[in-house]
Design an enzyme around this catalytic site. Structure first.
Site, PDB file in Angstrom:
ATOM      1  N   LYS A  75       3.426   9.490   8.616  1.00  0.00           N
ATOM      2  CA  LYS A  75       2.944   8.992   9.922  1.00  0.00           C
ATOM      3  C   LYS A  75       3.736   9.561  11.106  1.00  0.00           C
ATOM      4  O   LYS A  75       3.575  10.708  11.444  1.00  0.00           O
ATOM      5  CB  LYS A  75       2.947   7.470   9.931  1.00  0.00           C
ATOM      6  CG  LYS A  75       2.216   6.896   8.704  1.00  0.00           C
ATOM      7  CD  LYS A  75       1.026   6.103   9.039  1.00  0.00           C
ATOM      8  CE  LYS A  75       0.461   5.391   7.838  1.00  0.00           C
ATOM      9  NZ  LYS A  75      -0.973   5.307   7.803  1.00  0.00           N
TER      10      LYS A  75
ATOM     11  N   TYR B 214       0.861  -1.190   0.000  1.00  0.00           N
ATOM     12  CA  TYR B 214       0.000   0.000   0.000  1.00  0.00           C
ATOM     13  C   TYR B 214       0.893   1.233   0.000  1.00  0.00           C
ATOM     14  O   TYR B 214       1.756   1.373   0.870  1.00  0.00           O
ATOM     15  CB  TYR B 214      -0.926   0.005   1.225  1.00  0.00           C
ATOM     16  CG  TYR B 214      -1.839   1.216   1.231  1.00  0.00           C
ATOM     17  CD1 TYR B 214      -2.810   1.374   0.250  1.00  0.00           C
ATOM     18  CD2 TYR B 214      -1.703   2.212   2.193  1.00  0.00           C
ATOM     19  CE1 TYR B 214      -3.629   2.497   0.225  1.00  0.00           C
ATOM     20  CE2 TYR B 214      -2.524   3.338   2.183  1.00  0.00           C
ATOM     21  CZ  TYR B 214      -3.484   3.474   1.200  1.00  0.00           C
ATOM     22  OH  TYR B 214      -4.287   4.583   1.169  1.00  0.00           O
TER      23      TYR B 214
ATOM     24  N   ASP C  63       9.373   2.369   0.749  1.00  0.00           N
ATOM     25  CA  ASP C  63       8.259   3.089   1.367  1.00  0.00           C
ATOM     26  C   ASP C  63       8.289   2.756   2.858  1.00  0.00           C
ATOM     27  O   ASP C  63       7.869   1.679   3.279  1.00  0.00           O
ATOM     28  CB  ASP C  63       6.931   2.670   0.730  1.00  0.00           C
ATOM     29  CG  ASP C  63       5.752   3.449   1.312  1.00  0.00           C
ATOM     30  OD1 ASP C  63       5.928   4.088   2.365  1.00  0.00           O
ATOM     31  OD2 ASP C  63       4.665   3.403   0.706  1.00  0.00           O
TER      32      ASP C  63
HETATM   33  C1  LIG Z   1       3.214   2.194   3.479  1.00  0.00           C
HETATM   34  C2  LIG Z   1       2.295   3.352   3.217  1.00  0.00           C
HETATM   35  N1  LIG Z   1       2.552   4.186   2.203  1.00  0.00           N
HETATM   36  C3  LIG Z   1       1.772   5.257   1.945  1.00  0.00           C
HETATM   37  C4  LIG Z   1       0.683   5.529   2.725  1.00  0.00           C
HETATM   38  C5  LIG Z   1      -0.166   6.735   2.425  1.00  0.00           C
HETATM   39  O1  LIG Z   1       0.027   7.684   3.440  1.00  0.00           O
HETATM   40  P1  LIG Z   1      -1.111   8.774   3.736  1.00  0.00           P
HETATM   41  O2  LIG Z   1      -2.267   8.027   4.316  1.00  0.00           O
HETATM   42  O3  LIG Z   1      -0.463   9.709   4.705  1.00  0.00           O
HETATM   43  O4  LIG Z   1      -1.431   9.413   2.439  1.00  0.00           O
HETATM   44  C6  LIG Z   1       0.364   4.692   3.787  1.00  0.00           C
HETATM   45  C7  LIG Z   1      -0.817   4.960   4.628  1.00  0.00           C
HETATM   46  O5  LIG Z   1      -1.273   4.138   5.391  1.00  0.00           O
HETATM   47  C8  LIG Z   1       1.185   3.564   4.042  1.00  0.00           C
HETATM   48  O6  LIG Z   1       0.910   2.707   5.017  1.00  0.00           O
END
Ligand SMILES: Cc1ncc(COP(=O)(O)O)c(C=O)c1O
Length: 433
Positions: free
Chosen positions: A275, A156, A248
């Site tokens: 986060k 994700y 990521d």
């Molecule tokens: C691994 C990862 N990348 C990107 C995101 C997207 O971040 P945001 O919700 O701050 O847009 C998330 C959100 O849960 C995530 O867990």
């Protein structure tokens, strides 16, 4: 009507028509589709609306208190309203909230992050993780002059078009409603932790490969740590192909003082963050090799433009700095030990109850899976018993625990053995029914 962990108050938040949460959700239906503006916080029969957070405890619209094992999907590692963070935000709010000019705070937060992540030579701030991954992929495409991005099923990376194109299952084609098919055609999806299948999926596109984006620990996909071998393989493969490796770490930065990359000893070209680095306020960041990040240097006539009215806003910067200050190396060790204790106790409970169940974990992250099969990727996660997870989620809510419908949880620094025991006992009461 059931007793909560607090022991004194009955909860009717899960469907009873007179509940405050239900009333709020019904009111929301008139203004928001499905009463919702954040897909990941919706669940049946309706979400619990919160009015207060304090440490690791939250109170809902019916006055019911619960222990928060989600922490705003892992963001609040110091818990809710930590005094360090509150003080920093309050002070900053009286000085400067946002402006059409940079502030020293963004330099400070950049410096603190670079100290922890040596691979991040230069960094830029965004307002969300979604923007961070979108810009990291744009940077990789611009730097390499190529278009194809490889990602992993169940990974994700947010909700922009490329991220939304990644299916949960490798048997499904990339793409999502509203995403142009041409764009989905530029995404190659491979199974996580599977070297041979990843090589086979990528080989035909290596000449066009701009980047491989991977969570070193699948977060939303079930808290599945990559094997050492897999991440080293991706490092080699991208280097040989002339593509960039993007970690990521929006969730996995939480697993150690130097993020997941510090634990694995693998150096990515680019890293995305979010986060916890915002201490509970909106944030994202992407950074890495200075030569790649130079693409955004506004002194260059062909720089990639990256505006954003609230990029590096002083409030998020102040909250992030206060959070990193509170996150000393020993804090990670104690959080991890506590998480290990929780995972062990839950697995012992599943065995005692004769249930096939296991807990995957990394640092202070964990995920419950009702299956006996060893979890290696998101395909294994999807094959587990999701109905029992649904029951566990609602049962825990009824018994004073805020948890995710998909079985993912995390610990925060205000927690101790009392909270871990409460989680285990609420799980026992739910599953032993
Ligand atoms: C691994 C990862 N990348 C990107 C995101 C997207 O971040 P945001 O919700 O701050 O847009 C998330 C959100 O849960 C995530 O867990």
């Amino acid at each position: 009507m059931t007793e909560t962990a607090a022991g004194s108050r009955a909860t009717d938040a899960l469907g009873h028509t007179s509940s405050g949460s239900r009333a709020l959700w019904e009111r929301a239906l008139a203004s928001l589709p499905g009463g919702n503006t954040r897909t990941t916080v919706f669940h049946d029969p309706h979400p619990v609306y919160l009015v207060r957070g304090d440490g690791c405890r939250v109170t809902d619209a019916d006055g019911v208190e619960r222990i928060d094992f989600i922490s705003n999907y892992t963001s609040l590692i110091l818990g809710h309203c930590h005094p360090l963070v509150v003080e920093a935000v309050q002070e900053q709010a009286t000085r400067l909230m946002s402006a059409a000019a940079p502030s020293e705070l963004e330099i400070e937060l950049a410096e603190r992050l670079r100290e922890r992540l040596p691979s991040v030579e230069r960094i830029r701030f965004t307002n969300s993780g979604t923007e961070a991954t979108m810009l990291a992929l744009r940077a990789a495409r611009a730097f390499t002059g190529r278009t194809v991005v490889a990602a992993f099923a169940g990974g994700y990376h947010g909700s922009h078009d490329a991220a939304a194109s990644i299916p949960a299952d490798v048997t499904l084609p990339p793409g999502a409603p509203g995403v142009p098919p041409a764009l989905a055609g530029e995404i190659v999806v491979a199974p996580f932790n599977d070297l041979a299948a990843t090589r086979a999926a990528l080989e035909p596109r290596l000449d066009d490969l701009a980047a491989v984006v991977v969570e070193p620990v699948l977060g939303a996909g079930g808290v599945v740590p990559a094997t050492d071998e897999f991440l080293h393989f991706l490092r080699e493969l991208t280097r040989e192909a002339g593509a960039l490796l993007v970690f990521d770490e929006i969730i996995s930065f939480r697993v150690g003082y130097n993020g997941a990359q510090g634990r694995y000893g693998v150096t990515p070209d680019l890293t995305t963050l979010g986060k916890i680095i915002g201490g509970g306020l909106p944030i994202g960041a992407f950074g890495g090799r200075a030569d790649v990040m130079a693409l955004f240097d506004p002194r260059s006539p062909d720089a990639i433009g990256h505006g954003g009215t609230f990029n590096a806003n002083p409030l998020s910067m102040a909250a992030g700095l206060a959070t990193l200050e509170g996150l000393t190396a020993d804090r990670y060790a104690s959080l991890e030990a506590l998480t290990g204790g929780l995972a062990g106790a839950l697995e012992a409970l599943f065995a005692e109850l004769g249930l096939p169940g296991q807990v995957t974990r990394a640092g202070s992250l964990f995920n419950v899976h009702f299956t006996e099969h060893r979890i290696r990727n998101h395909g294994d996660v999807r094959a587990a018993d999701t109905q029992r997870l649904h029951e566990l989620h609602l049962g825990l809510l009824e018994r004073g625990i805020l948890f995710t419908p998909r079985g993912m949880g995390c610990l925060s620094t205000p927690m101790g053995t009392a909270e871990v025991d409460a989680f285990v006992e609420a799980t026992r009461a739910t599953l032993a029914r």
